[in-house]
Design a protein around this motif. Structure first.
Motif, PDB file in Angstrom:
ATOM      1  N   ASP A  53      62.918  26.170  65.105  1.00 20.18           N
ATOM      2  CA  ASP A  53      64.046  25.566  65.817  1.00 20.18           C
ATOM      3  C   ASP A  53      65.045  24.936  64.850  1.00 20.18           C
ATOM      4  OD1 ASP A  53      62.985  26.216  68.380  1.00 20.18           O
ATOM      5  OD2 ASP A  53      61.638  24.494  68.214  1.00 20.18           O
ATOM      6  N   ILE A  54      64.524  24.229  63.858  1.00 23.49           N
ATOM      7  CA  ILE A  54      65.394  23.594  62.861  1.00 23.49           C
ATOM      8  C   ILE A  54      66.176  24.668  62.113  1.00 23.49           C
ATOM      9  CG2 ILE A  54      65.396  22.291  60.689  1.00 23.49           C
ATOM     10  CD1 ILE A  54      62.967  20.704  61.876  1.00 23.49           C
ATOM     11  N   ARG A  55      65.509  25.737  61.742  1.00 25.08           N
ATOM     12  CA  ARG A  55      66.166  26.839  61.021  1.00 25.08           C
ATOM     13  C   ARG A  55      67.298  27.439  61.865  1.00 25.08           C
ATOM     14  NH1 ARG A  55      64.574  29.470  56.457  1.00 25.08           N
ATOM     15  NH2 ARG A  55      65.836  31.274  56.058  1.00 25.08           N
ATOM     16  N   LYS A  56      67.054  27.645  63.160  1.00 21.06           N
ATOM     17  CA  LYS A  56      68.091  28.199  64.054  1.00 21.06           C
ATOM     18  C   LYS A  56      69.319  27.297  64.111  1.00 21.06           C
ATOM     19  CE  LYS A  56      65.438  30.692  67.406  1.00 21.06           C
ATOM     20  NZ  LYS A  56      64.787  30.580  68.689  1.00 21.06           N
ATOM     21  N   ILE A  57      69.087  26.005  64.266  1.00 18.92           N
ATOM     22  CA  ILE A  57      70.196  25.048  64.347  1.00 18.92           C
ATOM     23  C   ILE A  57      70.998  25.052  63.045  1.00 18.92           C
ATOM     24  CG2 ILE A  57      70.766  22.583  64.464  1.00 18.92           C
ATOM     25  CD1 ILE A  57      68.310  22.357  66.395  1.00 18.92           C
ATOM     26  N   VAL A  58      70.291  25.032  61.931  1.00 23.67           N
ATOM     27  CA  VAL A  58      70.933  25.001  60.619  1.00 23.67           C
ATOM     28  C   VAL A  58      71.754  26.273  60.388  1.00 23.67           C
ATOM     29  CG1 VAL A  58      70.402  25.125  58.154  1.00 23.67           C
ATOM     30  CG2 VAL A  58      69.326  23.392  59.555  1.00 23.67           C
ATOM     31  N   GLU A  59      71.173  27.422  60.727  1.00 23.97           N
ATOM     32  CA  GLU A  59      71.880  28.689  60.531  1.00 23.97           C
ATOM     33  C   GLU A  59      73.093  28.801  61.449  1.00 23.97           C
ATOM     34  OE1 GLU A  59      68.739  31.563  61.045  1.00 23.97           O
ATOM     35  OE2 GLU A  59      68.119  31.377  58.945  1.00 23.97           O
ATOM     36  N   LYS A  60      73.000  28.221  62.650  1.00 31.75           N
ATOM     37  CA  LYS A  60      74.100  28.273  63.617  1.00 31.75           C
ATOM     38  C   LYS A  60      75.380  27.675  63.039  1.00 31.75           C
ATOM     39  CE  LYS A  60      75.365  26.638  68.189  1.00 31.75           C
ATOM     40  NZ  LYS A  60      74.998  25.773  69.288  1.00 31.75           N
ATOM     41  N   ASP A  61      75.261  26.563  62.336  1.00 32.68           N
ATOM     42  CA  ASP A  61      76.423  25.884  61.774  1.00 32.68           C
ATOM     43  C   ASP A  61      76.519  25.997  60.256  1.00 32.68           C
ATOM     44  OD1 ASP A  61      77.714  25.048  64.061  1.00 32.68           O
ATOM     45  OD2 ASP A  61      76.656  23.136  64.153  1.00 32.68           O
ATOM     46  N   ASN A  62      75.708  26.889  59.665  1.00 33.94           N
ATOM     47  CA  ASN A  62      75.726  27.097  58.216  1.00 33.94           C
ATOM     48  C   ASN A  62      75.485  25.793  57.457  1.00 33.94           C
ATOM     49  OD1 ASN A  62      75.843  28.807  56.000  1.00 33.94           O
ATOM     50  ND2 ASN A  62      78.030  28.446  55.692  1.00 33.94           N
ATOM     51  N   LEU A  63      74.502  25.035  57.913  1.00 35.48           N
ATOM     52  CA  LEU A  63      74.140  23.781  57.265  1.00 35.48           C
ATOM     53  C   LEU A  63      73.134  24.053  56.151  1.00 35.48           C
ATOM     54  CD1 LEU A  63      73.744  21.654  60.512  1.00 35.48           C
ATOM     55  CD2 LEU A  63      75.743  21.795  59.011  1.00 35.48           C
ATOM     56  N   ARG A  64      72.876  23.037  55.355  1.00 33.05           N
ATOM     57  CA  ARG A  64      71.973  23.207  54.206  1.00 33.05           C
ATOM     58  C   ARG A  64      70.534  22.913  54.588  1.00 33.05           C
ATOM     59  NH1 ARG A  64      74.497  20.850  48.848  1.00 33.05           N
ATOM     60  NH2 ARG A  64      72.734  22.039  48.102  1.00 33.05           N
ATOM     61  N   LEU A  65      69.651  23.809  54.193  1.00 35.73           N
ATOM     62  CA  LEU A  65      68.221  23.680  54.458  1.00 35.73           C
ATOM     63  C   LEU A  65      67.474  23.994  53.174  1.00 35.73           C
ATOM     64  CD1 LEU A  65      66.201  23.256  56.855  1.00 35.73           C
ATOM     65  CD2 LEU A  65      66.095  25.738  57.026  1.00 35.73           C
ATOM     66  N   TYR A  66      66.462  23.192  52.861  1.00 37.35           N
ATOM     67  CA  TYR A  66      65.611  23.436  51.702  1.00 37.35           C
ATOM     68  C   TYR A  66      64.184  23.497  52.220  1.00 37.35           C
ATOM     69  CZ  TYR A  66      64.141  23.230  46.810  1.00 37.35           C
ATOM     70  OH  TYR A  66      63.618  23.522  45.576  1.00 37.35           O
ATOM     71  N   VAL A  67      63.556  24.652  52.107  1.00 38.82           N
ATOM     72  CA  VAL A  67      62.242  24.885  52.695  1.00 38.82           C
ATOM     73  C   VAL A  67      61.158  24.712  51.637  1.00 38.82           C
ATOM     74  CG1 VAL A  67      60.810  26.531  53.967  1.00 38.82           C
ATOM     75  CG2 VAL A  67      63.294  26.501  54.327  1.00 38.82           C
ATOM     76  N   VAL A  68      60.121  23.933  51.982  1.00 35.18           N
ATOM     77  CA  VAL A  68      58.981  23.688  51.090  1.00 35.18           C
ATOM     78  C   VAL A  68      57.683  24.021  51.833  1.00 35.18           C
ATOM     79  CG1 VAL A  68      60.181  21.921  49.717  1.00 35.18           C
ATOM     80  CG2 VAL A  68      58.900  21.245  51.753  1.00 35.18           C
ATOM     81  N   ASP A  69      56.582  24.013  51.119  1.00 35.45           N
ATOM     82  CA  ASP A  69      55.264  24.300  51.690  1.00 35.45           C
ATOM     83  C   ASP A  69      54.391  23.056  51.787  1.00 35.45           C
ATOM     84  OD1 ASP A  69      55.399  27.107  52.203  1.00 35.45           O
ATOM     85  OD2 ASP A  69      55.312  27.444  50.052  1.00 35.45           O
ATOM     86  N   PHE A  70      54.999  21.915  52.068  1.00 41.62           N
ATOM     87  CA  PHE A  70      54.259  20.660  52.192  1.00 41.62           C
ATOM     88  C   PHE A  70      55.089  19.717  53.047  1.00 41.62           C
ATOM     89  CE2 PHE A  70      56.960  20.452  48.455  1.00 41.62           C
ATOM     90  CZ  PHE A  70      57.594  19.229  48.587  1.00 41.62           C
TER      91      PHE A  70
END
Length: 165
Positions: free
Chosen positions: A99-116
């Protein structure tokens, strides 16, 4: 005897610690139902201004009398900081990640994905590993030790450290 050098970086970021439950972790005996906040207030989306301090050490200095000039290790580490700055840092295992990824991609916001879960402690360990890789890639990597990484909330009294004790 060792020499030490510390460089501090600033980072503004958002996150959530989705798996925190004060009723179950260390210190759970101090939890009570009448606390003025829920058992996981940090599951909410929120942000921090962080100070990330990296400490390097060595038993020797170079011919210029440096462990390493901080401008040299600043450049590669700053790239990581810049990727995270003003981003939302999310654990790919977070149930809300899709859900967070969808919202971020919708408005081209910055996301940094980690495994923790991106707690201060988790971030300190992550930055420690990044710095170990950076220093290990140098010709003098065996002479220089990443001693510690500290993550401090700029306007908080919370500090997490990871490194050699």
């Amino acid at each position: 005897m060792t020499y030490q050098i510390t460089k501090t970086f600033k980072l503004d970021m958002g996150h959530r610690t989705w798996n925190q439950d004060m009723r179950k972790g260390r210190g759970k005996e101090f939890y009570s139902d009448d606390m003025p906040y829920p058992y996981n207030k940090c599951a909410n989306l929120h942000g921090h201004s962080l100070l990330v301090s990296v400490t390097l050490s060595s038993k020797t200095v170079d011919r210029q009398n440096f462990v390493m000039d901080t401008d040299l290790f600043k450049a590669p580490f700053q790239k990581i900081i810049d990727q995270m700055d003003h981003s939302f840092i999310v654990d790919r295992n977070d149930p809300l990640y899709p859900d967070i990824r969808k919202i971020v991609e919708k408005d081209n916001l910055r996301l940094y994905v980690v495994d923790f879960s991106p707690s201060f402690e988790g971030l300190a360990k992550y930055f420690y590993g990044c710095m170990k890789d950076i220093i290990g890639s140098t010709e003098h990597g065996e002479e220089i030790e990443v001693r510690e990484v500290t993550v401090t909330g700029e306007h908080m009294t919370v500090e997490a450290r990871y490194g050699i004790s």
